[in-house]
Scaffold this motif. Sequence first.
Motif, short mmCIF file in Angstrom:
data_model
loop_
_atom_site.label_atom_id
_atom_site.label_comp_id
_atom_site.label_asym_id
_atom_site.label_seq_id
_atom_site.Cartn_x
_atom_site.Cartn_y
_atom_site.Cartn_z
N LEU A 144 0.84 -1.21 0.00
CA LEU A 144 0.00 0.00 0.00
C LEU A 144 0.87 1.25 0.00
O LEU A 144 1.86 1.32 0.74
CB LEU A 144 -0.90 0.01 1.24
CG LEU A 144 -2.09 -0.96 1.23
CD1 LEU A 144 -2.65 -1.10 2.66
CD2 LEU A 144 -3.17 -0.47 0.27
N HIS A 145 0.49 2.23 -0.80
CA HIS A 145 1.26 3.48 -0.90
C HIS A 145 0.42 4.57 -1.55
O HIS A 145 -0.58 4.29 -2.21
CB HIS A 145 2.52 3.24 -1.75
CG HIS A 145 2.21 2.89 -3.19
ND1 HIS A 145 1.79 1.64 -3.57
CD2 HIS A 145 2.21 3.64 -4.32
CE1 HIS A 145 1.57 1.62 -4.87
NE2 HIS A 145 1.81 2.84 -5.36
N VAL A 146 0.87 5.82 -1.37
CA VAL A 146 0.41 6.91 -2.24
C VAL A 146 1.52 7.17 -3.24
O VAL A 146 2.70 6.99 -2.91
CB VAL A 146 0.08 8.21 -1.45
CG1 VAL A 146 -1.21 8.06 -0.67
CG2 VAL A 146 1.23 8.63 -0.55
N ASP A 147 1.18 7.58 -4.46
CA ASP A 147 2.20 7.77 -5.48
C ASP A 147 3.03 9.03 -5.19
O ASP A 147 2.48 10.11 -4.94
CB ASP A 147 1.58 7.88 -6.88
CG ASP A 147 1.10 6.53 -7.40
OD1 ASP A 147 1.50 5.50 -6.83
OD2 ASP A 147 0.34 6.52 -8.39
N ALA A 148 4.35 8.86 -5.21
CA ALA A 148 5.30 9.97 -5.08
C ALA A 148 6.61 9.45 -5.65
O ALA A 148 6.92 8.27 -5.47
CB ALA A 148 5.49 10.36 -3.61
N LEU A 258 -4.68 5.44 -0.91
CA LEU A 258 -3.74 4.36 -0.57
C LEU A 258 -4.10 3.17 -1.45
O LEU A 258 -5.24 2.69 -1.39
CB LEU A 258 -3.89 3.98 0.90
CG LEU A 258 -3.00 4.67 1.94
CD1 LEU A 258 -1.56 4.18 1.82
CD2 LEU A 258 -3.07 6.16 1.87
N HIS A 259 -3.16 2.69 -2.25
CA HIS A 259 -3.46 1.61 -3.18
C HIS A 259 -2.27 0.65 -3.31
O HIS A 259 -1.12 1.03 -3.05
CB HIS A 259 -3.83 2.17 -4.56
CG HIS A 259 -2.70 2.93 -5.22
ND1 HIS A 259 -2.38 4.22 -4.87
CD2 HIS A 259 -1.81 2.56 -6.18
CE1 HIS A 259 -1.34 4.63 -5.60
NE2 HIS A 259 -0.98 3.64 -6.40
N ALA A 260 -2.58 -0.58 -3.72
CA ALA A 260 -1.56 -1.59 -3.99
C ALA A 260 -2.11 -2.50 -5.07
O ALA A 260 -3.31 -2.81 -5.08
CB ALA A 260 -1.28 -2.41 -2.73
FE FE Z 1 0.99 3.53 -7.26
#
Ligand code: FE
Length: 300
Positions: A144-148, A258-260
């Motif tokens: 899981l993450h936010v894009d950066a 938050l996505h994976a």
């Molecule tokens: Fe992503």
Amino acid sequence: MAEAASLLAPDAVVRTFADTSWGDDGATREVEDIVESGHVLAFPRLAFALADSERRFLDPRWADPAAKNVSLRWPAGELRGAAGAAAELDDLRRMVVRYAEMSETLALRLFPHYRGHLRRGNTSFRPTDVAGRIRSWRQDDTRLHVDAFPSNPMQGTRLLRVFCNVNPSGVPRRWRVGESFEAHARRYLGSIGRPWPGSAWLLATLGITKRRRTGYDHLMLQLHDRAKADAGFQSASPQQRVDFAPGTTWVCFSDQVLHAAMGGQHMLEQTFYLGAGDLAHPASAPLAILERLTGRALLD
Ligand code: FE
Ligand code: SIN
């Protein structure tokens, strides 16, 4: 013993719409509030149709093994990361261009407030199985993450993405989605230090970053890295599995949700950039949330 994840309510993150058309005749419009409040808009009946002659592209052999994805860079629209004969790559390029254009038509119908402000970023075609992408933990998008991005500071500019599962054999794109951006920021902000004085200047001068890494970019990158490195967060934080079946299109701000990506193969994705000031509700953006929680201006 690992804690169990708490499940989010089924519609906490994903909102579903019955549209069957990409064009201006589609049903859903003016849904800026929904996407800006951190939802994924899912369209299970909005398939991206491939011509019979395009089905051959649903094969990982078209992706150059050295590149992550096949991609089109705008404004020139050149194809990168693809392997094949020139005539065939012309056809592949035409398919990806069509996806870029249809995604833009869709986005401007869903979010008319962004007209004149939305900028087209890369279009990507991902014929490789998610499971086969061997990565370092930082590049592991099954976490899981936010894009950066380390080299591409956004300076508050938003990342709006339109995804479509074009798998020909029924395989869903399997995602997990997680807690709200504000809950996520509160989880880690207290433990994130400030960057070294002069480091933003140095990174830009050495060409490591494309432009200055602002205080905002420092925090976004730290959130991305802390989340991916935190096994307890990955397994025990509030989350929900969501399967996007073939023929489904979905849209979200990937710097906020938050996505994976846990599994799947054959997807198209269009990125758009939008200035933070061009949102309908700038106060719900990650920039405003982080500035409120830290009590400082973050674009200096
Ligand atoms: Fe992503
Ligand atoms: C990601 O944006 O993290 C990956 C999305 C996907 O490949 O489905």
